[in-house]
Every structure is written in C-alpha cells, then in structure tokens.
Motif scaffolding. Structure first.
Motif, PDB file in Angstrom:
ATOM      1  N   GLY A 144     -51.641  64.430  77.393  1.00 38.14           N
ATOM      2  CA  GLY A 144     -51.692  63.066  77.891  1.00 38.14           C
ATOM      3  C   GLY A 144     -50.445  62.258  77.621  1.00 38.14           C
ATOM      4  O   GLY A 144     -50.518  61.059  77.340  1.00 38.14           O
ATOM      5  N   ARG A 145     -49.292  62.889  77.736  1.00 45.92           N
ATOM      6  CA  ARG A 145     -48.037  62.169  77.530  1.00 45.92           C
ATOM      7  C   ARG A 145     -47.796  61.206  78.693  1.00 45.92           C
ATOM      8  O   ARG A 145     -47.965  61.561  79.858  1.00 45.92           O
ATOM      9  CB  ARG A 145     -46.886  63.157  77.438  1.00 45.92           C
ATOM     10  N   GLU A 146     -47.402  59.980  78.393  1.00 45.76           N
ATOM     11  CA  GLU A 146     -47.135  59.013  79.458  1.00 45.76           C
ATOM     12  C   GLU A 146     -45.935  59.470  80.281  1.00 45.76           C
ATOM     13  O   GLU A 146     -44.880  59.812  79.742  1.00 45.76           O
ATOM     14  CB  GLU A 146     -46.869  57.622  78.877  1.00 45.76           C
ATOM     15  N   ALA A 147     -46.116  59.479  81.607  1.00 46.80           N
ATOM     16  CA  ALA A 147     -45.065  59.978  82.502  1.00 46.80           C
ATOM     17  C   ALA A 147     -45.102  59.187  83.804  1.00 46.80           C
ATOM     18  O   ALA A 147     -45.281  59.739  84.887  1.00 46.80           O
ATOM     19  CB  ALA A 147     -45.252  61.472  82.757  1.00 46.80           C
ATOM     20  N   ARG A 148     -44.917  57.892  83.690  1.00 47.80           N
ATOM     21  CA  ARG A 148     -44.999  57.023  84.864  1.00 47.80           C
ATOM     22  C   ARG A 148     -43.948  57.390  85.911  1.00 47.80           C
ATOM     23  O   ARG A 148     -44.231  57.440  87.105  1.00 47.80           O
ATOM     24  CB  ARG A 148     -44.831  55.563  84.435  1.00 47.80           C
ATOM     25  N   GLY A 149     -42.745  57.662  85.450  1.00 47.69           N
ATOM     26  CA  GLY A 149     -41.691  58.029  86.387  1.00 47.69           C
ATOM     27  C   GLY A 149     -42.001  59.314  87.122  1.00 47.69           C
ATOM     28  O   GLY A 149     -41.752  59.431  88.330  1.00 47.69           O
ATOM     29  N   ALA A 150     -42.558  60.294  86.411  1.00 46.60           N
ATOM     30  CA  ALA A 150     -42.882  61.580  87.036  1.00 46.60           C
ATOM     31  C   ALA A 150     -43.952  61.416  88.104  1.00 46.60           C
ATOM     32  O   ALA A 150     -43.860  62.000  89.194  1.00 46.60           O
ATOM     33  CB  ALA A 150     -43.340  62.576  85.970  1.00 46.60           C
ATOM     34  N   LEU A 151     -44.991  60.621  87.808  1.00 40.87           N
ATOM     35  CA  LEU A 151     -46.043  60.404  88.804  1.00 40.87           C
ATOM     36  C   LEU A 151     -45.499  59.637  90.006  1.00 40.87           C
ATOM     37  O   LEU A 151     -45.801  59.976  91.158  1.00 40.87           O
ATOM     38  CB  LEU A 151     -47.213  59.644  88.179  1.00 40.87           C
ATOM     39  N   SER A 152     -44.684  58.633  89.761  1.00 43.71           N
ATOM     40  CA  SER A 152     -44.117  57.852  90.867  1.00 43.71           C
ATOM     41  C   SER A 152     -43.249  58.726  91.762  1.00 43.71           C
ATOM     42  O   SER A 152     -43.319  58.638  92.997  1.00 43.71           O
ATOM     43  CB  SER A 152     -43.295  56.681  90.315  1.00 43.71           C
ATOM     44  N   ARG A 153     -42.427  59.585  91.150  1.00 47.85           N
ATOM     45  CA  ARG A 153     -41.576  60.477  91.951  1.00 47.85           C
ATOM     46  C   ARG A 153     -42.415  61.469  92.749  1.00 47.85           C
ATOM     47  O   ARG A 153     -42.121  61.755  93.913  1.00 47.85           O
ATOM     48  CB  ARG A 153     -40.596  61.220  91.037  1.00 47.85           C
ATOM     49  N   ALA A 154     -43.459  62.008  92.123  1.00 50.78           N
ATOM     50  CA  ALA A 154     -44.307  62.972  92.827  1.00 50.78           C
ATOM     51  C   ALA A 154     -45.019  62.309  94.005  1.00 50.78           C
ATOM     52  O   ALA A 154     -45.103  62.881  95.102  1.00 50.78           O
ATOM     53  CB  ALA A 154     -45.322  63.574  91.855  1.00 50.78           C
ATOM     54  N   LEU A 155     -45.522  61.096  93.798  1.00 50.72           N
ATOM     55  CA  LEU A 155     -46.238  60.405  94.872  1.00 50.72           C
ATOM     56  C   LEU A 155     -45.308  59.988  96.007  1.00 50.72           C
ATOM     57  O   LEU A 155     -45.752  59.830  97.149  1.00 50.72           O
ATOM     58  CB  LEU A 155     -46.947  59.170  94.311  1.00 50.72           C
ATOM     59  N   SER A 156     -44.036  59.818  95.713  1.00 54.64           N
ATOM     60  CA  SER A 156     -43.092  59.376  96.750  1.00 54.64           C
ATOM     61  C   SER A 156     -42.905  60.424  97.839  1.00 54.64           C
ATOM     62  O   SER A 156     -42.389  60.104  98.916  1.00 54.64           O
ATOM     63  CB  SER A 156     -41.740  59.036  96.117  1.00 54.64           C
ATOM     64  N   ARG A 157     -43.325  61.663  97.580  1.00 54.65           N
ATOM     65  CA  ARG A 157     -43.185  62.732  98.569  1.00 54.65           C
ATOM     66  C   ARG A 157     -44.506  63.072  99.272  1.00 54.65           C
ATOM     67  O   ARG A 157     -44.544  63.930 100.150  1.00 54.65           O
ATOM     68  CB  ARG A 157     -42.635  63.994  97.896  1.00 54.65           C
ATOM     69  N   VAL A 158     -45.583  62.412  98.891  1.00 51.94           N
ATOM     70  CA  VAL A 158     -46.908  62.743  99.420  1.00 51.94           C
ATOM     71  C   VAL A 158     -47.047  62.262 100.862  1.00 51.94           C
ATOM     72  O   VAL A 158     -46.671  61.145 101.201  1.00 51.94           O
ATOM     73  CB  VAL A 158     -48.009  62.118  98.535  1.00 51.94           C
ATOM     74  N   GLU A 159     -47.618  63.133 101.695  1.00 54.96           N
ATOM     75  CA  GLU A 159     -47.853  62.804 103.103  1.00 54.96           C
ATOM     76  C   GLU A 159     -49.327  62.602 103.421  1.00 54.96           C
ATOM     77  O   GLU A 159     -49.666  61.984 104.432  1.00 54.96           O
ATOM     78  CB  GLU A 159     -47.301  63.922 103.993  1.00 54.96           C
ATOM     79  N   ALA A 160     -50.215  63.145 102.585  1.00 56.01           N
ATOM     80  CA  ALA A 160     -51.652  63.024 102.842  1.00 56.01           C
ATOM     81  C   ALA A 160     -52.400  63.011 101.519  1.00 56.01           C
ATOM     82  O   ALA A 160     -51.993  63.665 100.552  1.00 56.01           O
ATOM     83  CB  ALA A 160     -52.147  64.182 103.712  1.00 56.01           C
ATOM     84  N   THR A 161     -53.492  62.252 101.479  1.00 57.35           N
ATOM     85  CA  THR A 161     -54.366  62.231 100.305  1.00 57.35           C
ATOM     86  C   THR A 161     -55.724  62.787 100.707  1.00 57.35           C
ATOM     87  O   THR A 161     -56.130  62.691 101.868  1.00 57.35           O
ATOM     88  CB  THR A 161     -54.518  60.806  99.746  1.00 57.35           C
ATOM     89  N   TYR A 162     -56.446  63.337  99.714  1.00 57.46           N
ATOM     90  CA  TYR A 162     -57.662  64.079 100.064  1.00 57.46           C
ATOM     91  C   TYR A 162     -58.637  64.092  98.899  1.00 57.46           C
ATOM     92  O   TYR A 162     -58.246  64.141  97.729  1.00 57.46           O
ATOM     93  CB  TYR A 162     -57.288  65.515 100.436  1.00 57.46           C
ATOM     94  N   GLN A 163     -59.938  64.051  99.240  1.00 62.04           N
ATOM     95  CA  GLN A 163     -60.993  64.233  98.244  1.00 62.04           C
ATOM     96  C   GLN A 163     -62.168  64.951  98.888  1.00 62.04           C
ATOM     97  O   GLN A 163     -62.499  64.711 100.056  1.00 62.04           O
ATOM     98  CB  GLN A 163     -61.450  62.892  97.668  1.00 62.04           C
ATOM     99  N   ASN A 164     -62.808  65.813  98.115  1.00 60.91           N
ATOM    100  CA  ASN A 164     -63.975  66.560  98.572  1.00 60.91           C
ATOM    101  C   ASN A 164     -65.245  65.809  98.185  1.00 60.91           C
ATOM    102  O   ASN A 164     -65.362  65.303  97.074  1.00 60.91           O
ATOM    103  CB  ASN A 164     -63.977  67.951  97.927  1.00 60.91           C
ATOM    104  N   ILE A 165     -66.202  65.706  99.125  1.00 63.12           N
ATOM    105  CA  ILE A 165     -67.504  65.101  98.840  1.00 63.12           C
ATOM    106  C   ILE A 165     -68.501  66.231  98.626  1.00 63.12           C
ATOM    107  O   ILE A 165     -68.625  67.128  99.458  1.00 63.12           O
ATOM    108  CB  ILE A 165     -67.955  64.181  99.989  1.00 63.12           C
TER     109      ILE A 165
END
Length: 462
Positions: free
Chosen positions: A366-387
């Motif tokens: 659980g190390r804080e990694a705000r920059g890593a998450l922001s960079r990863a999300l900057s490349r996302v084209e679609a979001t998804y969840q299973n019901i």
C-alpha cells in the motif's frame, strides 16, 4: 424487448427464515439449468436443446445478433421454460420424456440436469436460517458453507449455514477463467466496432464480494486482457502466471490498470500479487510495441516521464491499508463539488496506493503512488466493470458510480478525454457487454418501471 422480458428480476426482499415460493423457484431453476455443471456431469439444458434440435451450438446462437438468431434463441429458451415447468408439475421422468418428444434430447443427458434441479428445488423448499441463528446464539456448532450466488454456485444451498468466502489461492477457478474469455472477446469486439480499433489500455474495477460470488471472474478477465493464463501447483493453488502466445490470443495484449476495493484488498492479498506478477510478466516479453502495449507503456514512462521502471510497472491500486471506499459517492450526494474534475481527483487521492512487489521481491504494502496512478490513467481508453448478480444492479446502489464513475472521471481528468464505459452481465449465459447508458435503460425498464419489481419492494415498506 426480448432482453427486458427474459431478464431475471427480484420481486421483493428475502425474508430471513422464509423459503422461496414456486414462482421464484421456477425462475431460479431455469437459470441454474442454463449453465454447465461439470461437477455434476450435467450439461446446460440450453445446449442440449439447441444441439438436439438441429440448431447448432448454443454459444453460436448467443453470438448471432440478427432477427433469425433471436428467434432461434427464443425457440430454445421457450423449450427450456416448458421443460422446467413440466419438471415442477410432474417430475423428472415426465420432463425427460417431454424433452425427448419436443427437442429430441436424450433422457440420459437431461436426467442429469433434472437430478440437479431436483436437489436444488428440495433445498429451496427448506430454510434453516432461523435454526442456524439460534444455534450460533447458543454457541453451538454451525455447519460451514460457501457464500455466493445460487445461479453461479448451487452448492451454497441449503441456507442457514456459517458462510465462508473463498480460498484466494483458488482464484480464478477453471470455470471463471473459461467464462472470462468470451466476455473479454465481446468487450474488445464492442470497443473495436465503436472506435475502429482495439483499446491499448483499460481500467478495471474489481470488487471483493463480486469475485467471491463468481470465483474470480473479474480477476480472470484481467488476466485474459493481459494475455496470460494462471498456473497451478500440485495443491491446485494459483501461484503463478504464464503468457499466452500471441498466436493463441489472435490480438494484441491490453494494458490493464486495476483499481480494487478495500474488501478485495483484505480478502485477496495473494490475488493482488498475482495480478502484479501478470503485469510484470507481460512487460518482460520481447514483443513488438503494437502487440504489447504493457511493455511499450512501461518503457515510455521510464524513458520520458522521469520515473523508475518499478514505478512504471505499477498497475494494482487500492486504498491505504485500513481505509475503504472512494468517498466519491458522499461528495456527489452531499453536493460538495462544483467541477467534475474534483470527483476524479478525489478518486485518485483515495485509490493511489500501490500493491505488489518491486523487482527485488519486496512488498509494496500500500505504498502511496499518486503519480504512478495518474500516469497510468492518462493512457486509458476504456473503463469496465463486471456485474455479478441479478439482485443488485447499477441503479440500486451508489457504489457503481462511486467506483466505475469515479475511475472514469479520473481518466477524463488525466487523459483529457472521456473514456468508453462498459459493463458486462455475467449472470446470463450471453454475458452481454453494454455501455453504461444501455445498462441504465435496461435496468430502468426491467426493474424501476416494472410493477412486479416495485410492487414487491412496496410489500417490504419501500
């Protein structure tokens, strides 16, 4: 209209200690009969009817979106409904004879299915919940049993037992991994049809209870997107992954950013390490950038964005240890936001803690990694969840817009474009992928505007 008609809808709340009625029992049995049950040697009744009637594989019918395909599916499902009705009124042998006469299904095959349904029906008639509660209050032994959805896992019956979750080392199960392939293919086909190409990076939402019910179907979907298979040891524990050849996949791999709930983090610690291992495995493959966006994205971040390779590899994020939720739902309900960017930023603030191991095998915990998450999300084209359940949908609870809505707003904030938002319905055999707008319309018509649903809720004081 066919989807609305066939959708299984709860007609009220479960009353503790009360057994289901015949009507609810019939709907549940029809759904149970629509899935293969290899542990009982029983094939899905829909498959038996489709093949014996000369209509081919039912899986093929599920993929046909023409009027002719819908009509043939309706024919198969009508026979299944009729067979279940005969079973309930006249018993196993009468149902077997009826199926043989109307769909040429061999009794030896159908008898296995109806034997399972007879067991489920008998267990649904009884309810030991009050007895189980009384034994627990007296400090007596209460027999353990799995907690899941009846359709997904009929072995949860009888109720009234001391429910347990799941062995995280057994996730994903063989069945969950097999089912996930079809869902992922449908998801990628849907995106390709709408955008002209496959997504290179997606963000997935993984919940703990959903993966308990489906034995890890959401986890399996993440593995299929990455293009890896789970590896089991001699004790049947999933302890590693291995890459699927690109020839087997028949498509490029997809980079996956996983935001998981606090309950998932607590229950599936080993699974989170497995997902992290899957990302690192794919990133090490010597494959062209256009076929391996994981490797391409990691190298691009490490080379041009001033982060270490370990930081560029982070893909599994959750809350800080001991913390739960995104609080996006509270911000929305309390009207404590003026710009939508605030919703995305709150999501990142709450979910920017990375889990996995670094290249030296040290746990991140659980190390804080705000920059890593922001960079990863900057490349996302679609979001998804299973019901995973017909009982609770996206119009019933605020957690769907808290998580799927929150990560979508975070992507919009950091990628500077609105992502495609998809959901899949793993309760039904076709596990259809829908946009969030389509899912809201379907649930509104099938539930909110359906007298059977709201009258059932009114009976319970809603």
């Amino acid at each position: 209209m066919v989807e609305v008609e066939q959708r299984l809808v709860p007609t009220g709340l479960h009353v503790f200690g009360r057994a289901d009625g015949e009507r609810e029992c019939a709907d549940l049995l029809r759904m149970v009969a629509s899935f293969d049950r290899p542990e009982r040697g029983a094939r899905a009744l829909t498959d038996l009817v489709s093949e014996s009637s000369g209509l081919g594989a039912y899986e093929t019918l599920l993929g046909e979106k023409t009027n002719d395909g819908w009509q043939r599916r309706e024919l198969v499902e009508g026979v299944v409904r009729g067979a279940v009705a005969i079973f309930l009124s006249e018993g196993i042998e009468a149902a077997c004879r009826w199926l043989e006469a109307n769909a040429r299904v061999q009794p030896d095959e159908s008898r296995k299915v109806f034997g399972l349904l007879a067991s489920v029906r008998e267990q649904l008639k009884t309810n030991a919940e009050l007895d189980g509660l009384a034994r627990a209050l007296r400090g007596e032994y209460v027999e353990p049993g799995p907690g899941a959805d009846i359709v997904q896992n009929p072995s949860i019956l009888p109720t009234g037992r001391n429910t347990h979750a799941v062995n995280p080392y057994a996730v994903p199960s063989h069945i969950a991994y097999a089912r996930a392939e079809r869902v992922v293919n449908s998801l990628l086909e849907r995106h390709s049809a709408e955008h002209g190409r496959l997504p290179r990076t997606m963000a997935l939402v993984l919940w703990g209870l959903d993966n308990i019910k489906t034995q890890g179907e959401g986890v399996a979907q993440a593995l299929w997107l990455l293009g890896v298979r789970p590896v089991r040891d001699r004790m049947n524990r999933v302890t590693n992954v291995e890459p699927l050849p690109l020839e087997r996949l028949g498509r490029p791999r997809v980079d996956v950013v996983m935001t998981v709930s606090g309950i998932f983090r607590d229950l599936f610690g080993a699974t989170m390490l497995l997902l992290d291992k899957a990302v690192r495995c794919v990133a090490e493959l010597d494959e062209p950038a256009e076929w391996n966006p994981v490797r391409a994205n990691v190298e691009a971040q490490a080379d041009t964005e001033g982060c270490t390779r370990d930081e560029a590899l982070l893909r599994v994020f959750s809350n800080a240890p001991g913390s739960y939720g995104t609080n996006v739902n509270f911000m929305v309900m309390d009207s404590e936001w003026e710009q939508t960017e605030a919703l995305g930023e709150l999501f990142v603030t709450r979910k920017c803690f990375a889990y996995g191991r670094d290249r030296d095998g040290r746990s991140l915990e659980g190390r804080e990694a705000r920059g890593a998450l922001s960079r990863a999300l900057s490349r996302v084209e679609a979001t998804y969840q299973n019901i995973d359940s017909f009982e609770i949908g996206i119009t019933d609870v605020d957690h769907y817009f808290e998580y799927l809505g929150g990560v979508s707003k975070a992507v919009e904030r950091h990628a500077q474009t609105r992502p495609a938002i998809y959901l899949s319905d793993s309760v039904s055999r076709d596990a259809r992928v829908r946009s969030v707008e389509e899912m809201v319309r379907l649930e509104t018509r099938a539930k909110t505007l359906n007298p059977k649903w709201y009258e059932g809720m009114l009976r319970h004081g809603f």
